[in-house]
Scaffold this active site. Structure first.
Site, PDB file in Angstrom:
ATOM      1  N   HIS A  24      11.040 111.279  -2.806  1.00  0.00           N
ATOM      2  CA  HIS A  24      11.227 112.666  -3.244  1.00  0.00           C
ATOM      3  C   HIS A  24      10.836 113.699  -2.187  1.00  0.00           C
ATOM      4  CE1 HIS A  24       7.104 112.235  -4.705  1.00  0.00           C
ATOM      5  NE2 HIS A  24       7.464 111.458  -5.664  1.00  0.00           N
ATOM      6  N   HIS A  78      -1.355 104.605 -13.650  1.00  0.00           N
ATOM      7  CA  HIS A  78      -0.618 105.826 -13.299  1.00  0.00           C
ATOM      8  C   HIS A  78       0.807 105.684 -13.816  1.00  0.00           C
ATOM      9  CE1 HIS A  78       0.841 109.174 -11.056  1.00  0.00           C
ATOM     10  NE2 HIS A  78       1.074 108.590  -9.894  1.00  0.00           N
ATOM     11  N   GLU A  80       3.520 107.423 -12.985  1.00  0.00           N
ATOM     12  CA  GLU A  80       4.647 107.688 -12.086  1.00  0.00           C
ATOM     13  C   GLU A  80       5.444 106.396 -11.887  1.00  0.00           C
ATOM     14  OE1 GLU A  80       3.843 109.753  -8.365  1.00  0.00           O
ATOM     15  OE2 GLU A  80       5.948 110.356  -8.251  1.00  0.00           O
ATOM     16  N   ASP A  82       7.085 104.777  -9.694  1.00  0.00           N
ATOM     17  CA  ASP A  82       6.978 103.760  -8.648  1.00  0.00           C
ATOM     18  C   ASP A  82       5.967 102.681  -9.048  1.00  0.00           C
ATOM     19  OD1 ASP A  82       5.190 105.919  -8.362  1.00  0.00           O
ATOM     20  OD2 ASP A  82       4.833 105.520  -6.248  1.00  0.00           O
ATOM     21  N   HIS A 144      -2.643 111.965  -7.994  1.00  0.00           N
ATOM     22  CA  HIS A 144      -2.180 113.325  -7.897  1.00  0.00           C
ATOM     23  C   HIS A 144      -1.457 113.806  -9.159  1.00  0.00           C
ATOM     24  CE1 HIS A 144       2.113 111.995  -7.002  1.00  0.00           C
ATOM     25  NE2 HIS A 144       1.407 110.893  -7.255  1.00  0.00           N
ATOM     26  N   TYR A 191       0.208 110.069   4.179  1.00  0.00           N
ATOM     27  CA  TYR A 191       0.252 110.005   2.704  1.00  0.00           C
ATOM     28  C   TYR A 191      -0.675 111.073   2.117  1.00  0.00           C
ATOM     29  CZ  TYR A 191       0.483 107.813  -1.890  1.00  0.00           C
ATOM     30  OH  TYR A 191       0.697 107.567  -3.228  1.00  0.00           O
ATOM     31  N   HIS A 222      -0.013 101.244  -2.769  1.00  0.00           N
ATOM     32  CA  HIS A 222       0.967 101.284  -1.686  1.00  0.00           C
ATOM     33  C   HIS A 222       0.295 100.773  -0.412  1.00  0.00           C
ATOM     34  CE1 HIS A 222       3.837 103.819  -3.888  1.00  0.00           C
ATOM     35  NE2 HIS A 222       2.871 104.658  -4.158  1.00  0.00           N
TER      36      HIS A 222
HETATM   37 FE1  FEO Z   1       1.980 108.842  -7.814  1.00  0.00          FE
HETATM   38 FE2  FEO Z   1       2.641 106.067  -6.001  1.00  0.00          FE
HETATM   39  O1  FEO Z   1       2.863 107.259  -7.402  1.00  0.00           O
END
Ligand code: FEO
Length: 391
Positions: A24, A78, A80, A82, A144, A191, A222
């Site tokens: 994104h 989380h 999100e 991903d 985040h 990051y 990640h």
């Molecule tokens: Fe906030 Fe890696 O997703």
């Protein structure tokens, strides 16, 4: 596809996304990984999942250890996508597993994405038993998203940190001991700069909580896992979150007919001649997410654009819009650019720099059409004077 044992009976069951180049708006030149972890104990527990297109990869890695239907508990640190995107795929195989997530943001977020379910809401300090091991949750809101949490296994001194300490880095190397450290640290900085820079206060709260925990291994969602360089990544996060940049400068610009470019080169050289290490980025060739890490640790920022139809060049407007969202503050900044007749670009840049909470250390430098030698010399004098006055 096989699971990788990272600690006895704890496996990495994530996915490698070598092709990812855009997260994104964040340019991910080295791809990414989506790390999920499987703990084999009396209760088999899965921590996080992977992005939806990689569900089969995760399931195959889990199946290399045991049937995915054996999972008793899932932790969603989380929402999100991903990390949660493969939740439906795994949920179908173990419909009776307990699903733990963080507070109302976790429950509501999962419900909004995947429908309501018997999600179990946990908060900081809550602990669940797996049998031999246990897991304790630590809420890290706005690291985040509001729902973020991290999960700690005290028996292994292992921190499943989700997005914190992560890097967009696709590699078959799983640990900091296997990979090129400078690459991992650079990707961790990138990051932080692109995702966490605006949440320094929340990062500091999380770091204070993490500092109380004995940690042998940090397993983010990640990139590589931190085993030998835990203090290095914690120190880096501490430094970034303080938001006290070094005496470096960043010059960012785009140009129509090279007049603004000549000003950028002069500004760069002027900082350099005054002992300030400087990097200069032409937005025609550099993506804004590649520039943000330099902004994170630099005290000075000069942004240049000519005026195009009373506006900024779109590349400069895009960079400033992205930067404004990250609200870096605590830096000295100024605008520059050439113009033909209107010259509105300077005011527009200055408005955006102020919205970034920067201090304008120089009045915008505006030159009509093509810079003359004397005008470039004047820029050098202005910068030398400014550097003498800014302590
Ligand atoms: Fe906030 Fe890696 O997703």
């Amino acid at each position: 596809m096989k699971a990788i044992e990272i600690v006895k009976n704890i496996y990495w069951v994530g996915a490698l996304d070598f092709q990812l180049r855009n997260f994104h708006g964040y340019r991910t030149g080295r791809g990414s990984t989506y790390n999920a972890y499987l703990i084999i104990d009396e209760k088999v527990t899965l921590i996080d999942t992977v992005k939806a297109p990689f569900a089969e990869e995760m399931l195959e890695r889990i199946a290399s250890v045991l049937p995915p239907s054996s999972i008793d508990q899932m932790i969603i640190n989380h929402v999100e996508m991903d990390h949660s995107g493969s939740f439906p795929a795994i949920r179908r195989l173990c419909p009776n597993a307990q699903v733990f997530t963080s507070g109302s943001f976790g429950v509501n977020g999962l419900s909004a994405h995947y429908g309501s379910d018997n999600y179990i809401s946990v908060k900081s300090g809550d602990t669940i038993s797996l049998g031999v091991r246990s897991l304790t949750f630590l809420s890290t809101p706005m690291l985040h998203w509001p729902d973020n949490m991290i999960t700690y296994c005290p028996e292994e001194q292992l921190l499943f940190s989700n997005d914190a300490f992560g890097q967009h880095l696709a590699t078959t190397e799983r640990f900091d001991t296997e990979t090129e450290l400078s690459v991992a640290m650079a990707e961790a900085k990138k990051y932080y700069a692109n995702i966490l820079m605006c949440y320094g206060t929340q990062v500091r709260t999380a770091l204070d909580a993490v500092a109380k925990l004995p940690i042998k291994l940090i397993a983010p969602s990640h990139g590589i896992l931190w085993r030998n360089h835990i203090s290095d990544i914690l120190k880096a996060y501490n430094r970034f979150s303080l938001n006290e940049p070094d005496r470096y400068a960043v010059v960012v610009y785009d140009s129509m007919w090279e007049s603004t470019a000549r000003m950028a080169v002069t500004i760069t050289e002027s900082f350099y001649q005054n002992g300030v290490p400087t990097v200069c980025y032409d937005l025609k060739y550099n993506h804004y997410s590649e520039i943000i890490p330099a902004v994170l640790t630099s005290r000075y920022l000069a942004v240049g654009s000519p005026t195009l139809n009373s506006q900024l060049l779109p590349s400069v407007a895009g960079f400033l819009s992205y930067l404004k969202g990250l609200t870096p503050g605590n830096r000295e900044a100024f605008a520059f650019g050439s113009y033909g007749w209107g010259g509105q670009s300077i005011t527009l840049i200055e408005q955006e720099l102020e919205a970034c909470r920067f201090h304008l250390c120089l009045r915008g430098i505006k030159i009509q059409y093509v810079p003359k030698k004397e005008q470039l010399a004047e820029i050098t004098s202005l910068i030398s004077e400014m550097l003498r006055s800014v302590k």
